[in-house]
Structure formats: C-alpha cells, structure tokens
Write a protein that holds these residues in place. Structure first.
Motif, PDB file in Angstrom:
ATOM      1  N   LEU A  18       0.846  -1.191   0.000  1.00 36.51           N
ATOM      2  CA  LEU A  18       0.000   0.000   0.000  1.00 36.51           C
ATOM      3  C   LEU A  18       0.882   1.242   0.000  1.00 36.51           C
ATOM      4  CD1 LEU A  18      -2.542  -1.071   2.792  1.00 36.51           C
ATOM      5  CD2 LEU A  18      -2.762  -1.410   0.324  1.00 36.51           C
ATOM      6  N   GLY A  19       0.946   1.926  -1.128  1.00 34.81           N
ATOM      7  CA  GLY A  19       1.714   3.157  -1.200  1.00 34.81           C
ATOM      8  C   GLY A  19       3.181   2.991  -0.873  1.00 34.81           C
ATOM      9  N   THR A  20       3.754   1.880  -1.273  1.00 37.05           N
ATOM     10  CA  THR A  20       5.164   1.608  -0.971  1.00 37.05           C
ATOM     11  C   THR A  20       6.070   2.185  -2.054  1.00 37.05           C
ATOM     12  OG1 THR A  20       4.679  -0.411   0.275  1.00 37.05           O
ATOM     13  CG2 THR A  20       6.884  -0.217  -0.679  1.00 37.05           C
ATOM     14  N   PRO A  21       7.006   3.056  -1.690  1.00 35.39           N
ATOM     15  CA  PRO A  21       7.910   3.666  -2.682  1.00 35.39           C
ATOM     16  C   PRO A  21       9.059   2.728  -3.044  1.00 35.39           C
ATOM     17  CG  PRO A  21       8.384   4.555  -0.525  1.00 35.39           C
ATOM     18  CD  PRO A  21       7.217   3.606  -0.351  1.00 35.39           C
ATOM     19  N   ALA A  27      -1.750   2.064  -5.208  1.00 34.53           N
ATOM     20  CA  ALA A  27      -1.202   3.413  -5.122  1.00 34.53           C
ATOM     21  C   ALA A  27      -2.348   4.402  -4.966  1.00 34.53           C
ATOM     22  CB  ALA A  27      -0.392   3.744  -6.376  1.00 34.53           C
ATOM     23  N   GLY A  28      -2.100   5.480  -4.240  1.00 33.82           N
ATOM     24  CA  GLY A  28      -3.099   6.519  -4.067  1.00 33.82           C
ATOM     25  C   GLY A  28      -2.899   7.660  -5.044  1.00 33.82           C
ATOM     26  N   VAL A  43       3.891   9.842  -1.682  1.00 31.05           N
ATOM     27  CA  VAL A  43       4.603   8.956  -2.604  1.00 31.05           C
ATOM     28  C   VAL A  43       4.040   9.141  -4.006  1.00 31.05           C
ATOM     29  CG1 VAL A  43       5.091   6.534  -3.176  1.00 31.05           C
ATOM     30  CG2 VAL A  43       5.084   7.275  -0.788  1.00 31.05           C
ATOM     31  N   LEU A  44       4.929   9.299  -4.969  1.00 33.57           N
ATOM     32  CA  LEU A  44       4.501   9.377  -6.362  1.00 33.57           C
ATOM     33  C   LEU A  44       3.993   8.022  -6.833  1.00 33.57           C
ATOM     34  CD1 LEU A  44       7.529  11.386  -7.832  1.00 33.57           C
ATOM     35  CD2 LEU A  44       5.239  12.273  -7.384  1.00 33.57           C
ATOM     36  N   VAL A  45       2.966   8.028  -7.674  1.00 36.24           N
ATOM     37  CA  VAL A  45       2.462   6.771  -8.225  1.00 36.24           C
ATOM     38  C   VAL A  45       3.576   6.022  -8.945  1.00 36.24           C
ATOM     39  CG1 VAL A  45       0.867   5.738  -9.887  1.00 36.24           C
ATOM     40  CG2 VAL A  45       0.086   7.593  -8.393  1.00 36.24           C
ATOM     41  N   GLU A  46       4.419   6.737  -9.690  1.00 40.49           N
ATOM     42  CA  GLU A  46       5.504   6.088 -10.432  1.00 40.49           C
ATOM     43  C   GLU A  46       6.522   5.435  -9.508  1.00 40.49           C
ATOM     44  OE1 GLU A  46       8.509   9.823 -11.306  1.00 40.49           O
ATOM     45  OE2 GLU A  46       6.652   9.677 -12.486  1.00 40.49           O
ATOM     46  N   HIS A  81      -1.071  -3.866 -10.494  1.00 38.81           N
ATOM     47  CA  HIS A  81      -0.941  -2.534  -9.898  1.00 38.81           C
ATOM     48  C   HIS A  81      -2.283  -1.830 -10.047  1.00 38.81           C
ATOM     49  CE1 HIS A  81       0.225   1.685  -9.419  1.00 38.81           C
ATOM     50  NE2 HIS A  81       1.337   1.271  -8.843  1.00 38.81           N
ATOM     51  N   LEU A  82      -2.751  -1.213  -8.953  1.00 36.50           N
ATOM     52  CA  LEU A  82      -4.058  -0.578  -8.943  1.00 36.50           C
ATOM     53  C   LEU A  82      -3.944   0.809  -8.329  1.00 36.50           C
ATOM     54  CD1 LEU A  82      -7.216  -0.855  -9.252  1.00 36.50           C
ATOM     55  CD2 LEU A  82      -7.205  -1.704  -6.885  1.00 36.50           C
TER      56      LEU A  82
END
Length: 217
Positions: free
Chosen positions: A102-105, A151-152, A173-176, A186-187
């Motif tokens: 979840l939102g991991t860079p 990703a948020g 965190v950037l989606v990329e 990936h969602l």
C-alpha cells in the motif's frame, strides 16, 4: 487451517493505525490479523527483516498473507530477498500466501530525499529509510508469491511540504515510485497516503487480492 494476515507499518508509525484495516480484513477473509511492531528509525533494514522473519515463524501459520504500508512494504521485500539467499537465517520456507503493498515507494522516495537535505532530516528518517527511501533504484520482485500494489492518487499529505510534485501522487509517494517489475497487478485508487489504511475500498481490494490473487476490475 491457521490463516494469518500480518500488517507491517510505515515510517514513524507503530501499527495501531491499521486497526480498522485489520478488522475489515479479518471479517472478509475469516482470518487472524496481526501488526508487526518494529523500530522504523532506530534499527536498520537487515535487523527489521530478521525480526519480521522471527515474528512470522512463531505464528506456525498454514497460510500467511502480508500487507505492507509505505516503508513497511520495503521491509517485506527485504524479508523475501533474504529468504531467497541460501544459508541465510530467513531462508526457511515461509507459509504460502500473497502480498499487498500500500503506497510503498519501491523506487525510492522523492519526499524523503528532499527531507534529507535539511540538517535534521536524516536523523528524522532513521536507519532503515536511509537504506530504502533515499536511493533512486529499480527493484525486481523475485516472484516468490503473488504480489499486488495499491497506489493513491489524492495529492494531500506530507510530501507537499517537501516540494511540489509534478506527477500523480498520494501526497507523499509518487504513483511512479510504487511500480515494481514482476508484481502481478498494480491498482490506483482515490486515496491519500495516510488514508489508505482507513479506506473501505482499499480494504476490500486488499482482501480480494489476498483471497484470489487479483484486484476487482
């Protein structure tokens, strides 16, 4: 059959923020949910990965699902990297299951690099963040089990104070930065970085992936 979902928290947190998420996952998956506590500042990445390995081994689970929020997802990835190393203490076979990040860079964090430029920044980030958030890197998932990423896309959060983002982000965190080669799916969802763990939609999609190996379309 003993099924567990273990949640691994992010930087500066302790796992209590996951209580609502864990309750939702427990109901939807009919399983036991636990939060893995670790020192996100005072311990380095190998120490935290070893502690996680010992934590999950003590569960004696038949099925073990793992959910990592933010930097917690990088601790999960390190666990599986070390588990794939012959002779490493973590190399014992882990119970089967799936992973959701979840939102991991996974490619490093621009917000963390900006914070590190301040005199107090590196001390605030701590040891593990120095290893996993500051380098700009390409990671490859080893494919040990199905791995899904959420990703948020609501750009409200800590990262806004560390300089403007010119690309889609969750505010921290950037989606990329969340894309990982080898991941199954990936969602992107309408949520902030901190809000992920409170989102009913995130909980539902996480449970769906852990149960089936795919997010709902």
């Amino acid at each position: 059959m003993r099924t567990f979902v273990v949640y691994v928290h992010g930087l500066w947190l302790n796992g209590w923020e996951s209580l609502l998420l864990r309750r939702r996952l427990s109901r939807q998956l009919n399983c036991t949910t636990l939060s893995f506590p670790y020192s996100s500042i005072g311990a380095d990445l190998p120490q935290n990965a070893r502690a996680l390995a010992a934590f999950v081994e003590d569960l004696h689970a038949d099925t073990l699902h793992l959910v990592g929020h933010s930097m917690g997802g990088l601790v999960l990835l390190e666990l599986f990297k070390r588990a794939a190393t012959p002779g490493a203490p973590e190399a014992a076979a882990l119970p089967h299951g799936r992973i959701v990040l979840l939102g991991t860079p996974v490619r490093g964090s621009r917000a963390a690099r900006n914070l590190a430029q301040f005199p107090f920044g590196r001390r605030m980030l701590g040891l593990t963040a120095h290893e996993v958030l500051l380098p700009d890197r390409e990671r490859q998932w080893c494919g040990a089990r199905d791995l899904g990423i959420i990703a948020g896309t609501v750009p409200l959060g800590f990262g806004r104070f560390m300089g403007p983002f010119k690309a889609p982000s969750d505010g921290t965190v950037l989606v990329e930065e969340t894309h990982l080669a080898g991941a199954k799916q990936h969602l992107s969802l309408r949520t902030t970085h901190s809000g992920m763990v409170y989102s009913r939609v995130v909980a539902r999609q996480t449970a769906t992936f852990l149960r089936t190996g795919a997010f709902d379309p």
